[in-house]
Scaffold this motif. Structure first.
Motif, PDB file in Angstrom:
ATOM      1  N   GLN A   1       0.293  -4.120   1.081  1.00  0.00           N
ATOM      2  CA  GLN A   1      -0.009  -5.270   0.234  1.00  0.00           C
ATOM      3  C   GLN A   1      -1.509  -5.519   0.149  1.00  0.00           C
ATOM      4  OE1 GLN A   1       2.018  -8.850   1.512  1.00  0.00           O
ATOM      5  NE2 GLN A   1       2.893  -9.091  -0.514  1.00  0.00           N
ATOM      6  N   GLU A   2      -2.224  -5.242   1.250  1.00  0.00           N
ATOM      7  CA  GLU A   2      -3.668  -5.431   1.270  1.00  0.00           C
ATOM      8  C   GLU A   2      -4.405  -4.290   0.584  1.00  0.00           C
ATOM      9  OE1 GLU A   2      -5.584  -7.111   4.808  1.00  0.00           O
ATOM     10  OE2 GLU A   2      -3.664  -6.858   5.825  1.00  0.00           O
ATOM     11  N   LEU A   3      -3.853  -3.096   0.639  1.00  0.00           N
ATOM     12  CA  LEU A   3      -4.541  -1.921   0.116  1.00  0.00           C
ATOM     13  C   LEU A   3      -4.426  -1.783  -1.395  1.00  0.00           C
ATOM     14  CD1 LEU A   3      -3.571   0.796   2.779  1.00  0.00           C
ATOM     15  CD2 LEU A   3      -5.689  -0.533   2.641  1.00  0.00           C
ATOM     16  N   LEU A   4      -3.368  -2.350  -2.009  1.00  0.00           N
ATOM     17  CA  LEU A   4      -3.102  -2.117  -3.430  1.00  0.00           C
ATOM     18  C   LEU A   4      -3.046  -3.421  -4.220  1.00  0.00           C
ATOM     19  CD1 LEU A   4      -0.227   0.534  -3.231  1.00  0.00           C
ATOM     20  CD2 LEU A   4      -2.631   0.959  -3.793  1.00  0.00           C
ATOM     21  N   PRO A   5      -3.521  -3.397  -5.476  1.00  0.00           N
ATOM     22  CA  PRO A   5      -3.324  -4.552  -6.359  1.00  0.00           C
ATOM     23  C   PRO A   5      -1.862  -4.645  -6.759  1.00  0.00           C
ATOM     24  CG  PRO A   5      -4.339  -2.744  -7.562  1.00  0.00           C
ATOM     25  CD  PRO A   5      -4.294  -2.322  -6.124  1.00  0.00           C
ATOM     26  N   GLU A   6      -1.439  -5.823  -7.210  1.00  0.00           N
ATOM     27  CA  GLU A   6      -0.010  -6.050  -7.501  1.00  0.00           C
ATOM     28  C   GLU A   6       0.543  -5.068  -8.524  1.00  0.00           C
ATOM     29  OE1 GLU A   6       2.691  -9.514  -9.558  1.00  0.00           O
ATOM     30  OE2 GLU A   6       1.246 -10.140  -8.022  1.00  0.00           O
ATOM     31  N   LYS A   7      -0.236  -4.736  -9.553  1.00  0.00           N
ATOM     32  CA  LYS A   7       0.275  -3.855 -10.603  1.00  0.00           C
ATOM     33  C   LYS A   7       0.531  -2.433 -10.110  1.00  0.00           C
ATOM     34  CE  LYS A   7      -4.302  -2.528 -12.351  1.00  0.00           C
ATOM     35  NZ  LYS A   7      -5.204  -2.491 -13.534  1.00  0.00           N
ATOM     36  N   GLU A   8      -0.061  -2.080  -8.967  1.00  0.00           N
ATOM     37  CA  GLU A   8       0.128  -0.739  -8.421  1.00  0.00           C
ATOM     38  C   GLU A   8       1.191  -0.687  -7.328  1.00  0.00           C
ATOM     39  OE1 GLU A   8      -1.125   1.903  -9.523  1.00  0.00           O
ATOM     40  OE2 GLU A   8      -2.851   1.308 -10.731  1.00  0.00           O
ATOM     41  N   LEU A   9       1.815  -1.822  -7.010  1.00  0.00           N
ATOM     42  CA  LEU A   9       2.744  -1.869  -5.882  1.00  0.00           C
ATOM     43  C   LEU A   9       3.958  -0.970  -6.083  1.00  0.00           C
ATOM     44  CD1 LEU A   9       2.689  -5.645  -4.858  1.00  0.00           C
ATOM     45  CD2 LEU A   9       1.817  -3.702  -3.548  1.00  0.00           C
ATOM     46  N   ILE A  10       4.499  -0.919  -7.310  1.00  0.00           N
ATOM     47  CA  ILE A  10       5.681  -0.083  -7.518  1.00  0.00           C
ATOM     48  C   ILE A  10       5.334   1.395  -7.342  1.00  0.00           C
ATOM     49  CG2 ILE A  10       5.423   0.116 -10.035  1.00  0.00           C
ATOM     50  CD1 ILE A  10       8.552  -0.109 -10.128  1.00  0.00           C
ATOM     51  N   HIS A  11       4.131   1.796  -7.765  1.00  0.00           N
ATOM     52  CA  HIS A  11       3.710   3.179  -7.533  1.00  0.00           C
ATOM     53  C   HIS A  11       3.447   3.427  -6.054  1.00  0.00           C
ATOM     54  CE1 HIS A  11       2.224   3.150 -11.968  1.00  0.00           C
ATOM     55  NE2 HIS A  11       3.461   3.602 -11.878  1.00  0.00           N
ATOM     56  N   GLY A  12       2.847   2.441  -5.396  1.00  0.00           N
ATOM     57  CA  GLY A  12       2.605   2.579  -3.963  1.00  0.00           C
ATOM     58  C   GLY A  12       3.892   2.697  -3.179  1.00  0.00           C
ATOM     59  N   ASN A  13       4.887   1.852  -3.524  1.00  0.00           N
ATOM     60  CA  ASN A  13       6.177   1.918  -2.834  1.00  0.00           C
ATOM     61  C   ASN A  13       6.915   3.213  -3.134  1.00  0.00           C
ATOM     62  OD1 ASN A  13       6.435  -0.515  -1.264  1.00  0.00           O
ATOM     63  ND2 ASN A  13       6.482  -1.641  -3.180  1.00  0.00           N
TER      64      ASN A  13
END
Length: 404
Positions: free
Chosen positions: A128-140
């Protein structure tokens, strides 16, 4: 694109560290399950070992989230890896020095459970700290890819390693994996989030976390739905050794490859879940995946061939992991960063409690009846998740406004 988040060095190092850590955990967990069944011939013993795993995780989850929200999450992960590596070296030394003792496997299970509960709270909060909200689905999606790459590599090699060099060597390799993972974590450079209520006592922080979820019942229930794939995976781990041994007449290699197929399905989810959610709707995609999971698990229950087992395991990995990606992304978008550790810890604690209640009893049932019954129970669990999710989204929107 899913891989766009790897352009940043900090998330790329996290991604590599997660793959290596997942490989070590998967290899030793798969090896321990087969080692215990091989030595004792009892699925009840396997169920008891997994119960100890989840009991230990449940006990530490009571305060792990508060701990994660009050201290630097990267530092917590580093020290957790080092401590787990040291513990595994001690257990491997005990096996090599005194031979097989079931108590050593129980100690391994307890350490594994505590480490996993802390890791889940700290690592997902760090994302959550490393990524902006719009990138969370890609991060997950990439997190699921990293987990499953590690797990399916572990599934593919654990059977061979166990057969030719033994469980002790697997423990040593797991310890090495934790240390290498820590090297990559140490290279992550980022501005850590200021800790809210830094002067508050541990108890006050814990109480604030409970109040946060209590005031958001729809969000809390969505978190409960998110743990159903985790509980199903635990049941799968209990059922699979006996199923391979009796239903399809396989050996440790078939067992390892079955687990690898689960990992392949999980890997595919990292590439398919986000595009499918964009093409349809996130809500509709989750409902479809739940339904596919129910039908697949019911079919496996009556299967007796290795090939169909492999195909079924791919689908289990695909559906379980896709649900984790989509629902976890929803939770990350909805839960305040300051409370993510505590919220995750509460849901993990409930998950582990459910696993504790079911693991030993499931082993007894399988010993008395048939491993296929375990897959029927898994299908029922996923059906319950389908119904709760549908009702939740029909009655009220789950998404809550994130507090500043």
């Amino acid at each position: 694109m899913v891989f766009s988040v790897l352009k940043t060095n900090r998330f790329r190092n996290y991604f590599i560290a997660d793959i290596i850590s997942g490989f070590g955990v998967g290899m030793s967990t798969i090896g321990a399950n087969w080692y215990l069944m091989d030595r004792t011939g009892s699925m009840t013993a396997v169920g008891l070992m997994l119960s100890l795993n989840v009991v230990a995780g449940f006990l530490i989850s009571a305060f792990a989230g508060t701990f994660v929200d009050k201290w630097n999450r990267k530092t917590i992960l580093l020290w957790a890896n080092v401590v787990r590596a040291a513990a595994l070296l001690l257990i491997a030394g005990a096996f090599l020095g005194t031979g097989f003792h079931v108590e050593y496997l129980y100690a391994f299970a307890a350490i594994n459970g505590m480490g996993w509960a802390l890791y889940m709270s700290a690592s997902r909060s760090l994302v959550q700290e490393l990524l902006p909200e719009k990138e969370l689905i890609h991060g997950n999606s990439l997190i699921e890819i990293s987990l499953q790459v590690g797990m399916f590599m572990a599934g593919g090699v654990s059977g061979f390693l166990y057969k030719y060099i033994g469980f002790e060597a697997i423990l040593l390799l797991n310890a090495a994996a934790f240390l290498v993972s820590s090297l990559f974590l140490s290279r992550i450079s980022y501005a850590a989030m200021p800790v809210e209520q830094a002067e508050a006592s541990f108890f006050e922080s814990f109480k604030a976390g409970i109040q946060y979820l209590a005031g958001r019942p729809s969000l809390f229930v969505l978190g409960i739905v998110s743990i159903i794939p985790l509980v199903t995976t635990m049941v799968f781990n209990v059922v699979l050794p006996g199923y391979v041994s009796t239903s399809v007449r396989g050996d440790s290699v078939v067992f390892g490859l079955s687990d690898m197929c689960y990992g392949i399905g999980g890997l595919l989810s990292g590439f398919l879940a986000a595009p499918l959610a964009r093409k349809l709707t996130q809500h509709g995609t989750i409902l479809i995946i739940f339904l596919v999971s129910v039908l697949n698990l019911a079919a496996i229950a009556f299967n007796s061939t290795v090939i169909l087992l492999y195909i079924g395991c791919v689908l289990i990995g695909l559906t379980n992991s896709s649900l984790r990606i989509l629902i976890t992304t929803t939770l990350m978008e909805s839960v305040s960063k300051a409370y993510m550790g505590r919220a995750t810890s509460v849901w993990m604690g409930i998950s582990l409690l459910l696993q504790t209640v079911s693991a030993t009893g499931l082993g007894v049932v399988i010993d008395r009846y048939s491993p296929g019954l375990g897959f029927i129970l898994m299908a029922g669990l996923m059906f319950a998740g389908l119904v709760v999710y549908y009702v939740l989204n029909s009655k009220s929107p789950w998404k809550q406004t994130i507090e500043a």
